[in-house]
Scaffold this motif. Structure first.
Motif, short mmCIF file in Angstrom:
data_model
loop_
_atom_site.label_atom_id
_atom_site.label_comp_id
_atom_site.label_asym_id
_atom_site.label_seq_id
_atom_site.Cartn_x
_atom_site.Cartn_y
_atom_site.Cartn_z
N SER A 167 -3.77 6.48 -4.09
CA SER A 167 -3.78 6.57 -3.26
C SER A 167 -3.62 4.17 -3.13
CB SER A 167 -5.34 5.65 -2.51
OG SER A 167 -5.69 5.00 -1.66
N ASP A 223 0.89 -1.14 0.12
CA ASP A 223 -0.50 -0.46 0.05
C ASP A 223 0.84 1.42 -0.03
OD1 ASP A 223 -2.11 -1.07 -0.54
OD2 ASP A 223 -2.48 -0.71 2.59
N ASP A 228 -5.91 1.97 -2.91
CA ASP A 228 -7.13 2.14 -4.59
C ASP A 228 -6.60 1.45 -5.46
OD1 ASP A 228 -9.01 3.68 -2.78
OD2 ASP A 228 -7.94 5.69 -3.75
N SER A 280 1.76 4.14 -2.79
CA SER A 280 1.24 5.16 -3.56
C SER A 280 1.81 6.52 -4.32
CB SER A 280 1.12 5.40 -1.39
OG SER A 280 -0.19 5.01 -0.92
#
Length: 291
Positions: A137, A127, A140, A131
């Motif tokens: 993100s 994650d 995401d 990013s």
């Protein structure tokens, strides 16, 4: 990038420290990355090789009631296992995954194959990496956690036996990526009588739980490599998440399953592994695609 020379097809097997290879690769040059790194289990990962020998006092019964015994095969100098333990597992992985992110094409995907012991730590790290300094993100960019479920091996008497691996799927762009679901194989309905004959005969597309047997210890697919993954799992990833002509990278290549899946479906492959036994197996397995 020419450690073992180039080929007519562009397919390559490289014998080096994978971090050094990744650092020399062009940015956004690979459409699909699949890796199956060491799982940090703390064990020596090694697949025993067995043979059967005719023996009337043996432990197996064969055709016509004949008796056989099983015995391990050892070859001088053979060592296709490795010690799967790291003092700083995430510290080992992070620079390699940061390079993988840089190398990944704008519409590309990363598939990270790990087990239940480390998956939560690795997801947090991915994650952060995806990013990219806050430009998108990473949460995401995370698309799925695929559960590869199988049913083979010993069963614990003290807890529910672990019979699955985790595969994290991340995309460089959270909204624009290759996903050709129509290219996927189809699986049987669990209750075919509820959907009608036409749907039952066609089957359905998979979900995020993939039931697939491991590589059979006695099957034709096996290479003898300790942590070999099934071709069917890699073919599904390659067909759905890349296009013909794309480049597929695996920098913990092991037995070369990623390379075979890529080549069978018209993709180029780049495989990296510093284990001499792994490279020997890959060269033999993929000889037809390296000419």
């Amino acid at each position: 990038m020419k450690a073992n020379g180039s080929t007519k097809t562009g397919n390559r097997i490289l014998t080096r420290d994978n971090l050094k290879v990744l650092q020399k690769m062009e940015s956004e040059s690979v459409e699909l990355i699949y890796i199956d790194p060491p799982f940090n289990t703390g064990r020596v990962q090694k697949r025993p090789r067995l043979r059967t020998v005719r023996d009337e006092a043996g432990d197996r019964t064969g055709f016509g009631g004949r008796r056989y015994r099983t015995e391990a095969i050892t070859t001088k100098g053979e060592n296709n296992g490795y010690h799967d333990q790291f003092d700083d597992f995430l510290g080992f992985l992070r620079p390699r995954l940061e390079e993988a992110y840089r190398i990944l094409a704008p519409e590309g995907s990363l598939f990270f194959h790990i087990d239940y012991r480390e998956v939560h730590y690795c997801k947090v790290m991915l994650d952060e990496i995806f990013s990219n300094g806050g430009t998108v993100s990473g949460r995401d960019c995370f698309q799925n956690e695929i559960i590869w479920a199988y049913d083979y091996g010993a069963r614990s008497k003290k807890r529910w036996p672990a019979k699955h691996d985790n595969i994290l799927w991340y995309t460089k762009d959270p909204k624009r990526y290759t996903f050709n679901l129509d290219e996927s194989d189809r699986i049987p309905y669990m209750a075919p009588g509820l959907v009608g004959a036409e749907k039952a005969s066609r089957g359905k597309t998979p979900t995020d739980v993939w039931w697939h047997t491991i590589v059979s210890p006695t099957g034709k697919e096996k290479t003898g490599y300790a942590t070999q993954k099934p071709l069917g799992v890699l073919e599904r990833i390659v067909k759905v998440h890349s296009k013909p002509g794309d480049t597929v990278l695996d920098f913990f290549a092991g037995s070369g399953t990623t390379g075979e899946a890529a080549a069978k479906h018209g993709r180029r492959f780049v495989l990296v592994d510093r284990n001499a036994d792994a490279v020997k197996i890959m060269k033999r397995r993929l000889a037809a695609y390296l000419r």
